[in-house]
Design a protein around this motif. Sequence first.
Motif, PDB file in Angstrom:
ATOM      1  N   PRO A 219       0.828  -1.202   0.000  1.00 28.09           N
ATOM      2  CA  PRO A 219       0.000   0.000   0.000  1.00 28.09           C
ATOM      3  C   PRO A 219       0.873   1.267   0.000  1.00 28.09           C
ATOM      4  CG  PRO A 219      -0.596  -1.495   1.795  1.00 28.09           C
ATOM      5  CD  PRO A 219       0.713  -1.953   1.247  1.00 28.09           C
ATOM      6  N   HIS A 220       0.230   2.426  -0.174  1.00 27.28           N
ATOM      7  CA  HIS A 220       0.960   3.693  -0.091  1.00 27.28           C
ATOM      8  C   HIS A 220       1.549   3.846   1.311  1.00 27.28           C
ATOM      9  CE1 HIS A 220      -1.387   4.604  -3.692  1.00 27.28           C
ATOM     10  NE2 HIS A 220      -0.507   5.545  -3.944  1.00 27.28           N
ATOM     11  N   ILE A 221       2.773   4.297   1.368  1.00 29.86           N
ATOM     12  CA  ILE A 221       3.418   4.455   2.673  1.00 29.86           C
ATOM     13  C   ILE A 221       4.488   5.536   2.595  1.00 29.86           C
ATOM     14  CG2 ILE A 221       4.957   2.494   2.129  1.00 29.86           C
ATOM     15  CD1 ILE A 221       5.111   1.997   5.196  1.00 29.86           C
ATOM     16  N   PRO A 264      13.191   3.722  -1.625  1.00 36.56           N
ATOM     17  CA  PRO A 264      13.863   2.417  -1.551  1.00 36.56           C
ATOM     18  C   PRO A 264      13.182   1.438  -2.522  1.00 36.56           C
ATOM     19  CG  PRO A 264      12.502   2.799   0.393  1.00 36.56           C
ATOM     20  CD  PRO A 264      12.245   3.931  -0.553  1.00 36.56           C
ATOM     21  N   ARG A 265      13.246   0.127  -2.258  1.00 39.52           N
ATOM     22  CA  ARG A 265      12.456  -0.809  -3.090  1.00 39.52           C
ATOM     23  C   ARG A 265      10.997  -0.383  -3.015  1.00 39.52           C
ATOM     24  NH1 ARG A 265      14.553  -2.419  -7.039  1.00 39.52           N
ATOM     25  NH2 ARG A 265      15.636  -0.592  -6.410  1.00 39.52           N
ATOM     26  N   THR A 266      10.299  -0.583  -4.095  1.00 40.04           N
ATOM     27  CA  THR A 266       8.882  -0.238  -4.144  1.00 40.04           C
ATOM     28  C   THR A 266       8.097  -1.503  -4.450  1.00 40.04           C
ATOM     29  OG1 THR A 266       9.371   1.984  -4.876  1.00 40.04           O
ATOM     30  CG2 THR A 266       7.181   1.174  -5.353  1.00 40.04           C
ATOM     31  N   GLY A 267       7.024  -1.686  -3.720  1.00 40.10           N
ATOM     32  CA  GLY A 267       6.239  -2.918  -3.864  1.00 40.10           C
ATOM     33  C   GLY A 267       5.106  -2.804  -4.853  1.00 40.10           C
ATOM     34  N   GLY A 268       5.444  -2.382  -6.052  1.00 43.94           N
ATOM     35  CA  GLY A 268       4.429  -2.241  -7.095  1.00 43.94           C
ATOM     36  C   GLY A 268       3.789  -0.868  -7.056  1.00 43.94           C
ATOM     37  N   SER A 269       3.435  -0.359  -8.219  1.00 41.81           N
ATOM     38  CA  SER A 269       2.874   1.001  -8.306  1.00 41.81           C
ATOM     39  C   SER A 269       1.783   1.094  -9.361  1.00 41.81           C
ATOM     40  CB  SER A 269       3.957   2.010  -8.687  1.00 41.81           C
ATOM     41  OG  SER A 269       5.040   1.911  -7.836  1.00 41.81           O
ATOM     42  N   PHE A 270       2.176   0.831 -10.609  1.00 40.56           N
ATOM     43  CA  PHE A 270       1.230   0.792 -11.726  1.00 40.56           C
ATOM     44  C   PHE A 270       0.536   2.121 -11.975  1.00 40.56           C
ATOM     45  CE2 PHE A 270       1.237  -3.199  -9.296  1.00 40.56           C
ATOM     46  CZ  PHE A 270       1.997  -3.956 -10.167  1.00 40.56           C
ATOM     47  N   GLY A 271       1.157   3.202 -11.564  1.00 41.92           N
ATOM     48  CA  GLY A 271       0.556   4.521 -11.788  1.00 41.92           C
ATOM     49  C   GLY A 271       0.012   5.132 -10.524  1.00 41.92           C
ATOM     50  N   LYS A 294       5.163   7.900  10.603  1.00 37.82           N
ATOM     51  CA  LYS A 294       4.860   6.908   9.565  1.00 37.82           C
ATOM     52  C   LYS A 294       3.375   6.988   9.236  1.00 37.82           C
ATOM     53  CE  LYS A 294       4.382   2.022   9.589  1.00 37.82           C
ATOM     54  NZ  LYS A 294       4.943   0.751  10.053  1.00 37.82           N
ATOM     55  N   LEU A 295       3.088   7.000   7.951  1.00 36.70           N
ATOM     56  CA  LEU A 295       1.694   6.957   7.517  1.00 36.70           C
ATOM     57  C   LEU A 295       1.576   5.914   6.416  1.00 36.70           C
ATOM     58  CD1 LEU A 295      -1.225   7.954   7.373  1.00 36.70           C
ATOM     59  CD2 LEU A 295      -0.475   9.832   5.921  1.00 36.70           C
ATOM     60  N   GLU A 296       0.781   4.914   6.704  1.00 38.05           N
ATOM     61  CA  GLU A 296       0.619   3.811   5.751  1.00 38.05           C
ATOM     62  C   GLU A 296      -0.861   3.562   5.558  1.00 38.05           C
ATOM     63  OE1 GLU A 296       1.972   0.035   7.285  1.00 38.05           O
ATOM     64  OE2 GLU A 296       2.203  -0.808   5.275  1.00 38.05           O
ATOM     65  N   TYR A 297      -1.275   3.453   4.307  1.00 30.78           N
ATOM     66  CA  TYR A 297      -2.664   3.108   4.039  1.00 30.78           C
ATOM     67  C   TYR A 297      -2.919   1.646   4.392  1.00 30.78           C
ATOM     68  CZ  TYR A 297      -4.720   7.072   1.405  1.00 30.78           C
ATOM     69  OH  TYR A 297      -5.283   8.255   1.031  1.00 30.78           O
ATOM     70  N   THR A 298      -4.096   1.398   4.943  1.00 32.14           N
ATOM     71  CA  THR A 298      -4.551   0.010   5.045  1.00 32.14           C
ATOM     72  C   THR A 298      -5.115  -0.364   3.674  1.00 32.14           C
ATOM     73  OG1 THR A 298      -6.774   0.676   5.634  1.00 32.14           O
ATOM     74  CG2 THR A 298      -5.235   0.313   7.460  1.00 32.14           C
ATOM     75  N   ARG A 299      -5.395  -1.632   3.491  1.00 34.40           N
ATOM     76  CA  ARG A 299      -5.970  -2.034   2.204  1.00 34.40           C
ATOM     77  C   ARG A 299      -7.321  -1.361   1.988  1.00 34.40           C
ATOM     78  NH1 ARG A 299      -3.882  -2.928  -2.302  1.00 34.40           N
ATOM     79  NH2 ARG A 299      -2.258  -3.899  -1.040  1.00 34.40           N
ATOM     80  N   LYS A 300      -8.062  -1.229   3.066  1.00 31.75           N
ATOM     81  CA  LYS A 300      -9.370  -0.581   2.952  1.00 31.75           C
ATOM     82  C   LYS A 300      -9.208   0.867   2.485  1.00 31.75           C
ATOM     83  CE  LYS A 300     -13.680  -0.038   5.394  1.00 31.75           C
ATOM     84  NZ  LYS A 300     -14.326   0.195   6.668  1.00 31.75           N
ATOM     85  N   GLU A 301      -8.243   1.553   3.063  1.00 32.43           N
ATOM     86  CA  GLU A 301      -7.977   2.930   2.624  1.00 32.43           C
ATOM     87  C   GLU A 301      -7.494   2.949   1.179  1.00 32.43           C
ATOM     88  OE1 GLU A 301      -5.331   3.711   6.024  1.00 32.43           O
ATOM     89  OE2 GLU A 301      -6.417   5.586   6.267  1.00 32.43           O
ATOM     90  N   GLU A 302      -6.691   1.954   0.860  1.00 32.73           N
ATOM     91  CA  GLU A 302      -6.178   1.859  -0.508  1.00 32.73           C
ATOM     92  C   GLU A 302      -7.364   1.784  -1.484  1.00 32.73           C
ATOM     93  OE1 GLU A 302      -2.949   2.147  -2.815  1.00 32.73           O
ATOM     94  OE2 GLU A 302      -2.728   1.955  -0.674  1.00 32.73           O
ATOM     95  N   PHE A 303      -8.373   1.022  -1.106  1.00 30.06           N
ATOM     96  CA  PHE A 303      -9.552   0.925  -1.972  1.00 30.06           C
ATOM     97  C   PHE A 303     -10.368   2.213  -1.963  1.00 30.06           C
ATOM     98  CE2 PHE A 303      -9.136  -3.779  -1.964  1.00 30.06           C
ATOM     99  CZ  PHE A 303      -9.313  -3.976  -3.321  1.00 30.06           C
ATOM    100  N   ASN A 304     -10.620   2.732  -0.776  1.00 28.50           N
ATOM    101  CA  ASN A 304     -11.533   3.869  -0.662  1.00 28.50           C
ATOM    102  C   ASN A 304     -10.899   5.193  -1.030  1.00 28.50           C
ATOM    103  OD1 ASN A 304     -14.046   2.821   0.224  1.00 28.50           O
ATOM    104  ND2 ASN A 304     -13.114   2.357   2.206  1.00 28.50           N
ATOM    105  N   SER A 305      -9.623   5.334  -0.723  1.00 27.78           N
ATOM    106  CA  SER A 305      -9.055   6.680  -0.730  1.00 27.78           C
ATOM    107  C   SER A 305      -7.766   6.792  -1.531  1.00 27.78           C
ATOM    108  CB  SER A 305      -8.778   7.127   0.712  1.00 27.78           C
ATOM    109  OG  SER A 305      -9.915   6.943   1.514  1.00 27.78           O
TER     110      SER A 305
ATOM    111  N   GLY B  37       0.049  -6.477   3.461  1.00 30.88           N
ATOM    112  CA  GLY B  37      -0.575  -6.201   2.174  1.00 30.88           C
ATOM    113  C   GLY B  37      -2.058  -5.918   2.284  1.00 30.88           C
ATOM    114  N   CYS B  38      -2.726  -6.560   3.261  1.00 27.66           N
ATOM    115  CA  CYS B  38      -4.186  -6.351   3.298  1.00 27.66           C
ATOM    116  C   CYS B  38      -4.780  -6.447   4.698  1.00 27.66           C
ATOM    117  CB  CYS B  38      -4.882  -7.361   2.393  1.00 27.66           C
ATOM    118  SG  CYS B  38      -4.838  -9.049   3.007  1.00 27.66           S
ATOM    119  N   GLU B  39      -4.083  -7.020   5.628  1.00 31.31           N
ATOM    120  CA  GLU B  39      -4.547  -7.172   7.021  1.00 31.31           C
ATOM    121  C   GLU B  39      -5.762  -8.082   7.171  1.00 31.31           C
ATOM    122  OE1 GLU B  39      -5.088  -3.770   5.815  1.00 31.31           O
ATOM    123  OE2 GLU B  39      -2.963  -3.362   5.845  1.00 31.31           O
ATOM    124  N   THR B  40      -6.213  -8.707   6.082  1.00 33.42           N
ATOM    125  CA  THR B  40      -7.405  -9.542   6.192  1.00 33.42           C
ATOM    126  C   THR B  40      -7.192 -10.953   5.643  1.00 33.42           C
ATOM    127  OG1 THR B  40      -8.186  -8.591   4.117  1.00 33.42           O
ATOM    128  CG2 THR B  40      -9.079  -7.648   6.132  1.00 33.42           C
ATOM    129  N   GLY B  41      -5.947 -11.363   5.529  1.00 38.86           N
ATOM    130  CA  GLY B  41      -5.703 -12.745   5.105  1.00 38.86           C
ATOM    131  C   GLY B  41      -6.077 -13.043   3.678  1.00 38.86           C
TER     132      GLY B  41
END
Lengths: 787, 155, 292
Positions: A219-221, A264-271, A294-305, B37-41
């Motif tokens: 996610p974004h971090i 540093p290394r980046t875990g994928g971006s795609f734009g 530190k500010l890191e998006y959760t996956r939910k934030e990644e989807f929503n925001s 990566g997702c926190e939800t498995g």
Amino acid sequence: MSEVINEFKVNTEELRKKLTEVGKNKRKVDGDKIARGRAQYVDDIRIPVDKLYHAKILHSPHAHAIIKKIDSSKALLLEGVLGVFSHENVPRVPYTTAGQNYPEPSPYDTFMFDSKVRYAGDRVCAVLAETPEIAAHAIELIKVDYEMLPAILDMREAVGNKTVIHDERDSTGIFDKDKNIAAHVKAHMGDPEKGFKEADHVFENEYSVQYVQAAPVEPHIAVTYYDENDRLIMYCSTQVPFHSRRIVARVLGIPVQKIRVIKPRTGGSFGVKQEILVEDLCAMLTHLTKKAVKLEYTRKEEFNSSRTRHPQIITVKSGFKKDGTIVALSMKLLANTGAYGSHSLTVQCNTGSKALCLYNTPNVNFEATIVYTNLPVAGALRGYGGPQGYFALDSHFEECAKKLKMDSIELRRKNQVKVGEELSLTKALGEGREGFMQILRTCGMQECVDKVVKDLDYYNKKKEYDESNKKSHIKHGIGIALAMHGSGIPGVDMGAASIKINDDGSFNLLCGATDLGTGSDTILSQIAAEVLQTETSKIIIYSSDTDMTPFDVGAYASSTTFISGVAIAKAAAQCREQILKTAAHLLGEKLEDLYCENSAVHSKKSKKSLSYQDIALHTLYKEDQYQIIGTGSHITYDCPPPFSAQGCEVEVDTETGVIKLIKYSAAVDCGLAVNPVMAEGQIEGGVHMGLGYALCEEMKFDAKGVMTNASFLDYKLLSTLDMPEMKTHIVETFEPTGPFGAKSVSEIPVDCPAPAVANAVEHACGVRIYDLPITAEKLLNALTDKK
Amino acid sequence: MKLNLKINSETKVFDIDIRDTLIDVLRANGYTSVKHGCETGECGACTVIINGTAVNSCIYPAIKCEDAELITCEGLEKDGKLSILQEKFVEMGAIQCGYCTPGMLLSAHALLMRNPNPQLEDVKDALSGNYCRCTGYVKPVDAVMAAAKAMKGAK
Amino acid sequence: MQYIRDLKKYYWPKAPQDAVRMLMQEPYAEVIAGGTELLVSGLKGREVNNLVDITRAGLSYVKKDKKFIKIGATTTISEIQNAPLFKDFANGVLSTAAQRFVSVQIRNVATIGGNLGAAMPSSDLAPVLMALDAKIHVCGKEIKEFAINGFYLSKRKTVMAPYEIITEIEIPVPADMDRTGCAFQKIGRTETDIAIVNGAAAITIDDAGEVKSARLALGSVAQNTIRCLEIENGLLGKKLTKKAIEAACENIAKAIDPKTDVRASAKYRGTVAKVLAARLIEEAYVKAGGKI
């Protein structure tokens, strides 16, 4: 650069024979550390600061509302909370999150925090706390009073709606605020109206494409802190370290000089990491509190925001002569940029300039209206408008062929742009302004098509399935799609690099080019090694760090190999020249008698040699000491298109609508592939993303505009089990403007899968789906309607 | 509280909070190959091997690992040399951004421990819980198949 | 992130009775097995101070005697998938269903008891166990036994009382195993998706090829997994043909009550439920030795 390339400017075969590093499957330079689990991504970096604080964002649950009051009293009482930040205590600066060249062609319509929220997922405020748990708890304790506003959730209702999404005074660069139009573009060639009049057949269809996500696994971090020199250090997972530095400096109101961005290394971006999404806030919190954050998006934030691919409604109209010659083509887009206009103009320009140039049409018309809605924000995403345009165009061409009773591959071939011809809209549609007319120099499309036709046994299977499909509810279909893309943004993208020699003849290559997981560190090392006539393993590459490496616009627009690659070749050539001069001096021979090979300088005349190590030791320690170092910058007005043909076989269950991918074939002409295996990897990954777009990926929203599938459980990516048997081909051409003949490869693979699948499904069951994704349910409904 | 376990063949005692997920404990103790990566498995980036089976450490209470035997990606190499599986991933282009790679390697490693002669479908199944957005899975699946073959040869 | 903010104690009972005692004694206590459900979506705002982990309570086993197969509640989905016993039993239908259960990593941890107890309508195991007429053993203040048909009240609700935990799933071995055929099928958006519709059937035929007994269960088409009794009755005593199956499934709409979610609409679920029901019956009938 031309002198570097010119010495190899021969045909591909001859060039190939001479190459020792480029064109080879060199080991990925960061492969070992990744495989060992030792690669350092942002979250893995140990910063030299005692304590790291954690930020969390409170996002809006509402699509459109005014924030009347933020009551953070309870949150502030929680032990370990440092502060709550919102529009009430953070300076208001309009900016764009689009990490584009300065001045950005996207409107300044975004604020770090505002008193209004414009989509469910928008920022309301942020908490800084000692642990992520405390920050999350504090977020729960914040009470916000909203005054609800009507929301625009359908892009067709945006223009001229009573509700105005950007009614603030201080945003700039919006095409028409009052009408909710973020951007608008019109371009034409020839006389489209006349062209349609003269056509024997005119066809028109409407297509639409959905909201999807880039979904990089990381996610974004961002991690930010002030160092002992009072400089703001930012570790970011970003594609655009230099743009990030510039934009953050402006938002924080501090000089660029004060900021150092390290990728540093980046875990994928795609734009999606071409956006300044978390580092602005993270840096602001550090700036305001002087704490490491530190500010890191959760996956939910990644989807929503985070950011998405622009949904579009695309009307394609074409005019053909009886013999299948295209005489007029028009594409009209209505595009949804969501609540903010990041990349709104340029993505849509690209839809036109990429899709409409594939076929040589004398009369072309393009118009795009990009509107605001109260939905998530669209932005850059691999393909950058291409996948939308090609889904419409290639679906349309297949239909035209059917109506013209022509073989669709033949129809495409007949009209496709040919070497020596102009790419019609490239001048009219640049990076949000006028661009540069491109003339096609290389094109391997025919060979690409041949490969795919052969892999799929296209013509035989087509006939065979036409028969067998009559007998069963399980039907098979074959479809093909073609595309061309670009290589960098002409006249805009710039890359730079420096290379210096070390005592032992190894080289440090410092470049701004940003490896976001594509493998560019490896291929750029290969290019440097080839020019220097040394081994790739002798190149120590470092990218990217705004303090340490020369400028580069970053990794986007398929520019890294084509543009940064040449910058590196130039730097290496300079370095090589110095090596040769030193050798000439040491050997007492003429420069023209010397050449570099195998990490040494050799004399054609005396047959003597000097290793790079000898030369380095001499220049560093012995006589008139100096550092052998080369630098190079590159910009070009050329944008040679890579080409791709892709096709697939699908199986359709007409009782359930379920579509199964059976076989996939993808061929790409990317010029000379610097690292063929890695180029294949780009193709396969792009196809995977494109197939998800075609079949199952879709952000869904409830009646209030809240995303209802913001998790990988509900938003499905294709897994290993969903991927078909796959054949990948690289069709080599030699592009004279690219480094060692290379063009781009990273974006074009995403353009074809959706139309290829749509065409295959149509072949299987006679039903065409005009709106992505082609889900089982949608297909079954269409099959039922057909009956 | 203390957590006793064996990780990558080393006996360790970690200080944990009863509420910690396994991923946070591992990362805090330097095993940073285990990725969020997702926190939800769902994405598999945090995959580790616990007592021989692949597990999502992001939804696994750390306390459950008392006396367990864990393998993380850091534990796959032998004497500083890449394992055959790791080598095949590097050599065959199965790595792009690499963020999902440790998880994928562990899913594959767990499969090969249990089934040294996997069919293509077994490999696809074993990796189906590891999302990769870069590779389209083509080269990772090939790499696992090649590793299985090479490991047989090595024996 | 820590998974439960207010968690204070974590218990490891050695037997199910101990677990029940702990659940009754400790305030705000919850039972945990694999934890995949609890840690992802199970808490829903409930306060939890104590967790009672039953994975060391002696409930991980698969046993078979002449009459019954018994599966301990904390047996993982992978253990079921890979148990040699289930490769053959009932046409391998339980193993197949287990294999379609999300991902390997989840299957390695999630337990059969947890999955049934979570009472989600999309469970891949529940339709199979219904088709196999399984019983669920529960331990609480007293020991109870429920037929799985009737175990579910609604989404996330079962007949279990507070402080009760599932201990065992008991599957009767059909007397006429040779003449019994079983099937499992699932439709999802992708291979690793939760079911849009899933289902299982078990059919026993006689020498004449007539249906002696039939059980059909469907998932994701109602508040919870359901048996389709009317369809089953429509098959009894018949030699099946495509037409007979179609006729039996004709009124499936009455049995189901599908809902719309992000995966599919209620309408689509209704349509494919009918298709799936017919296919399951046909597959099971053919596997039982019937000819269509």
